[in-house]
Design a protein around this motif. Structure first.
Motif, PDB file in Angstrom:
ATOM      1  N   ASN A   1      15.901   4.682  -2.698  1.00 32.01           N
ATOM      2  CA  ASN A   1      16.123   3.626  -1.696  1.00 32.01           C
ATOM      3  C   ASN A   1      14.896   2.747  -1.459  1.00 32.01           C
ATOM      4  OD1 ASN A   1      14.425   5.151  -0.055  1.00 32.01           O
ATOM      5  ND2 ASN A   1      16.001   5.742   1.414  1.00 32.01           N
ATOM      6  N   VAL A   2      13.790   3.041  -2.133  1.00 29.33           N
ATOM      7  CA  VAL A   2      12.561   2.298  -1.866  1.00 29.33           C
ATOM      8  C   VAL A   2      12.695   0.812  -2.216  1.00 29.33           C
ATOM      9  CG1 VAL A   2      11.441   2.729  -4.099  1.00 29.33           C
ATOM     10  CG2 VAL A   2      10.040   2.384  -2.051  1.00 29.33           C
ATOM     11  N   SER A   3      13.509   0.485  -3.221  1.00 29.27           N
ATOM     12  CA  SER A   3      13.683  -0.922  -3.613  1.00 29.27           C
ATOM     13  C   SER A   3      14.253  -1.745  -2.465  1.00 29.27           C
ATOM     14  CB  SER A   3      14.597  -1.030  -4.834  1.00 29.27           C
ATOM     15  OG  SER A   3      13.996  -0.472  -5.963  1.00 29.27           O
ATOM     16  N   GLU A   4      15.177  -1.136  -1.715  1.00 25.91           N
ATOM     17  CA  GLU A   4      15.763  -1.822  -0.560  1.00 25.91           C
ATOM     18  C   GLU A   4      14.692  -2.130   0.481  1.00 25.91           C
ATOM     19  OE1 GLU A   4      18.809  -0.912   3.151  1.00 25.91           O
ATOM     20  OE2 GLU A   4      18.792   0.428   1.410  1.00 25.91           O
ATOM     21  N   LEU A   5      13.818  -1.163   0.745  1.00 30.04           N
ATOM     22  CA  LEU A   5      12.750  -1.372   1.718  1.00 30.04           C
ATOM     23  C   LEU A   5      11.761  -2.429   1.246  1.00 30.04           C
ATOM     24  CD1 LEU A   5      11.106  -0.744   4.228  1.00 30.04           C
ATOM     25  CD2 LEU A   5      10.184   1.271   3.059  1.00 30.04           C
ATOM     26  N   ILE A   6      11.387  -2.373  -0.023  1.00 22.94           N
ATOM     27  CA  ILE A   6      10.398  -3.310  -0.560  1.00 22.94           C
ATOM     28  C   ILE A   6      10.863  -4.759  -0.415  1.00 22.94           C
ATOM     29  CG2 ILE A   6       9.204  -4.055  -2.668  1.00 22.94           C
ATOM     30  CD1 ILE A   6       8.133  -1.478  -1.364  1.00 22.94           C
ATOM     31  N   ARG A   7      12.163  -4.973  -0.434  1.00 19.85           N
ATOM     32  CA  ARG A   7      12.691  -6.339  -0.279  1.00 19.85           C
ATOM     33  C   ARG A   7      12.340  -6.932   1.091  1.00 19.85           C
ATOM     34  NH1 ARG A   7      17.223  -4.449  -3.407  1.00 19.85           N
ATOM     35  NH2 ARG A   7      18.410  -3.907  -1.531  1.00 19.85           N
ATOM     36  N   HIS A   8      12.028  -6.073   2.052  1.00 17.77           N
ATOM     37  CA  HIS A   8      11.654  -6.532   3.395  1.00 17.77           C
ATOM     38  C   HIS A   8      10.139  -6.751   3.537  1.00 17.77           C
ATOM     39  CE1 HIS A   8      15.693  -6.048   4.965  1.00 17.77           C
ATOM     40  NE2 HIS A   8      15.739  -4.812   4.481  1.00 17.77           N
ATOM     41  N   ASN A   9       9.405  -6.565   2.445  1.00 23.39           N
ATOM     42  CA  ASN A   9       7.958  -6.840   2.386  1.00 23.39           C
ATOM     43  C   ASN A   9       7.113  -6.101   3.425  1.00 23.39           C
ATOM     44  OD1 ASN A   9       8.166  -8.785   0.207  1.00 23.39           O
ATOM     45  ND2 ASN A   9       9.033 -10.203   1.698  1.00 23.39           N
ATOM     46  N   PRO A  10       7.211  -4.773   3.481  1.00 19.17           N
ATOM     47  CA  PRO A  10       6.313  -4.032   4.367  1.00 19.17           C
ATOM     48  C   PRO A  10       4.882  -4.077   3.836  1.00 19.17           C
ATOM     49  CG  PRO A  10       7.457  -2.507   2.927  1.00 19.17           C
ATOM     50  CD  PRO A  10       8.061  -3.873   2.674  1.00 19.17           C
ATOM     51  N   HIS A  11       3.914  -3.944   4.709  1.00 21.68           N
ATOM     52  CA  HIS A  11       2.524  -3.874   4.248  1.00 21.68           C
ATOM     53  C   HIS A  11       2.282  -2.594   3.457  1.00 21.68           C
ATOM     54  CE1 HIS A  11       1.469  -6.407   8.039  1.00 21.68           C
ATOM     55  NE2 HIS A  11       1.860  -7.173   7.049  1.00 21.68           N
ATOM     56  N   GLY A  12       2.949  -1.513   3.879  1.00 15.73           N
ATOM     57  CA  GLY A  12       2.746  -0.235   3.210  1.00 15.73           C
ATOM     58  C   GLY A  12       3.917   0.697   3.428  1.00 15.73           C
ATOM     59  N   ILE A  13       3.997   1.732   2.600  1.00 16.29           N
ATOM     60  CA  ILE A  13       5.021   2.758   2.760  1.00 16.29           C
ATOM     61  C   ILE A  13       4.323   4.115   2.833  1.00 16.29           C
ATOM     62  CG2 ILE A  13       6.836   1.434   1.644  1.00 16.29           C
ATOM     63  CD1 ILE A  13       6.354   3.094  -0.898  1.00 16.29           C
TER      64      ILE A  13
ATOM     65  N   GLN B   1       0.835  -1.190   0.000  1.00 18.35           N
ATOM     66  CA  GLN B   1       0.000   0.000   0.000  1.00 18.35           C
ATOM     67  C   GLN B   1       0.877   1.250   0.000  1.00 18.35           C
ATOM     68  OE1 GLN B   1      -3.638   0.180   2.474  1.00 18.35           O
ATOM     69  NE2 GLN B   1      -3.002  -1.798   3.294  1.00 18.35           N
ATOM     70  N   ILE B   2       0.417   2.284  -0.688  1.00 16.86           N
ATOM     71  CA  ILE B   2       1.168   3.534  -0.772  1.00 16.86           C
ATOM     72  C   ILE B   2       0.356   4.652  -0.142  1.00 16.86           C
ATOM     73  CG2 ILE B   2       2.240   5.225  -2.305  1.00 16.86           C
ATOM     74  CD1 ILE B   2       2.474   3.000  -4.407  1.00 16.86           C
ATOM     75  N   LYS B   3       0.988   5.353   0.789  1.00 17.59           N
ATOM     76  CA  LYS B   3       0.370   6.534   1.406  1.00 17.59           C
ATOM     77  C   LYS B   3       1.263   7.736   1.151  1.00 17.59           C
ATOM     78  CE  LYS B   3      -1.043   8.392   5.930  1.00 17.59           C
ATOM     79  NZ  LYS B   3       0.133   9.195   6.362  1.00 17.59           N
ATOM     80  N   TYR B   4       0.707   8.740   0.499  1.00 19.91           N
ATOM     81  CA  TYR B   4       1.427   9.995   0.293  1.00 19.91           C
ATOM     82  C   TYR B   4       0.863  11.006   1.272  1.00 19.91           C
ATOM     83  CZ  TYR B   4       3.197   8.112  -4.152  1.00 19.91           C
ATOM     84  OH  TYR B   4       3.826   7.349  -5.113  1.00 19.91           O
ATOM     85  N   CYS B   5       1.727  11.557   2.105  1.00 17.41           N
ATOM     86  CA  CYS B   5       1.269  12.449   3.158  1.00 17.41           C
ATOM     87  C   CYS B   5       1.786  13.869   2.938  1.00 17.41           C
ATOM     88  CB  CYS B   5       1.741  11.923   4.521  1.00 17.41           C
ATOM     89  SG  CYS B   5       0.736  12.515   5.908  1.00 17.41           S
ATOM     90  N   GLY B   6       1.251  14.793   3.727  1.00 17.53           N
ATOM     91  CA  GLY B   6       1.706  16.175   3.650  1.00 17.53           C
ATOM     92  C   GLY B   6       1.223  16.917   2.434  1.00 17.53           C
ATOM     93  N   CYS B   7       0.041  16.592   1.938  1.00 12.43           N
ATOM     94  CA  CYS B   7      -0.549  17.324   0.818  1.00 12.43           C
ATOM     95  C   CYS B   7      -0.831  18.756   1.279  1.00 12.43           C
ATOM     96  CB  CYS B   7      -1.833  16.629   0.374  1.00 12.43           C
ATOM     97  SG  CYS B   7      -2.678  17.431  -0.999  1.00 12.43           S
ATOM     98  N   GLN B   8      -0.233  19.736   0.582  1.00 15.99           N
ATOM     99  CA  GLN B   8      -0.278  21.109   1.076  1.00 15.99           C
ATOM    100  C   GLN B   8      -1.052  22.092   0.206  1.00 15.99           C
ATOM    101  OE1 GLN B   8       3.684  22.560   2.665  1.00 15.99           O
ATOM    102  NE2 GLN B   8       4.378  20.794   1.492  1.00 15.99           N
TER     103      GLN B   8
END
Length: 210
Positions: free
Chosen positions: A172-184, A4-11
């Protein structure tokens, strides 16, 4: 499993238009003291103009029930994210008062699995974020992601989702995705000159979807 993708800080209206056309599942607005804090009335005007094709998250920090009520009566948010030192009992009170999904941000520390165990019993989702120089959230600095698999296992056992935040970028997101988070969860990582960047969003989404 799809991340899942969450984009925060919409201004701004420009940010909102860009984010609703992205592959994000969730769009976050900050209603707490921050350089990205937004006015609820303005947010509502953007939603009225462009629609609401994504789930919307309102981010609060140790807010009163009155403050939360004022915002959710103006902005049709789906999820309340508590990004302060709210207790389990306070989260229950916010849920009962608002009848909304509750997300709880947790500062990464050596005690994170215990924190997930505690808050995962009341929150619908958890967001593990970085701490740097006493600042929780918005640091732009990632924590060590080697513990992410253990965090996901703990969250799975509790039946909740767990997002990872803090210093995530297209490079660096590819490195994180390798750890299988539910969302970023990203804010500054998709910005250029203080604005959400189409180029950075598209680059990040290509890295995730490939």
């Amino acid at each position: 499993m799809t991340v899942q993708i969450k984009y925060c800080g919409c201004q701004s209206e420009e940010d909102y238009k860009l984010l609703i056309e992205s592959k994000a599942d969730l769009i976050g607005f900050i209603f707490a003291e921050s350089k990205r804090e937004v006015d609820p009335t303005k947010v509502n005007s953007w939603i009225q103009k462009y629609g609401k094709p994504k789930k919307l998250v309102g981010v609060f920090q140790n807010a009163s029930l009155q403050r939360i009520n004022d915002v959710i009566s103006t902005v049709p948010i789906d999820i309340i994210q508590c990004h302060g030192t709210e207790t389990v009992d306070q989260l229950k009170e916010i849920r009962d008062h608002s009848n909304k999904e509750i997300y709880k941000a947790l500062p990464y520390s050596e005690h994170i699995l215990k924190e997930i165990e505690l808050y995962g019993k009341v929150a619908d989702s958890l967001i593990v974020d970085s701490v740097a120089k006493g600042q929780f959230g918005g640091t732009g600095i990632p924590f060590s992601w080697k513990e992410v698999p253990n965090m996901m296992r703990k969250a799975n056992a509790l039946g909740v989702t767990c997002f990872i935040a803090g210093g995530i970028r297209p490079d660096n997101v590819s490195e994180l995705i390798r750890h299988n988070p539910h969302g970023i969860d990203l804010s500054g990582g998709i910005e250029e000159n203080g604005k959400k960047s189409l180029k950075r969003i598209e680059t990040l989404e290509r890295m995730i979807m490939r």
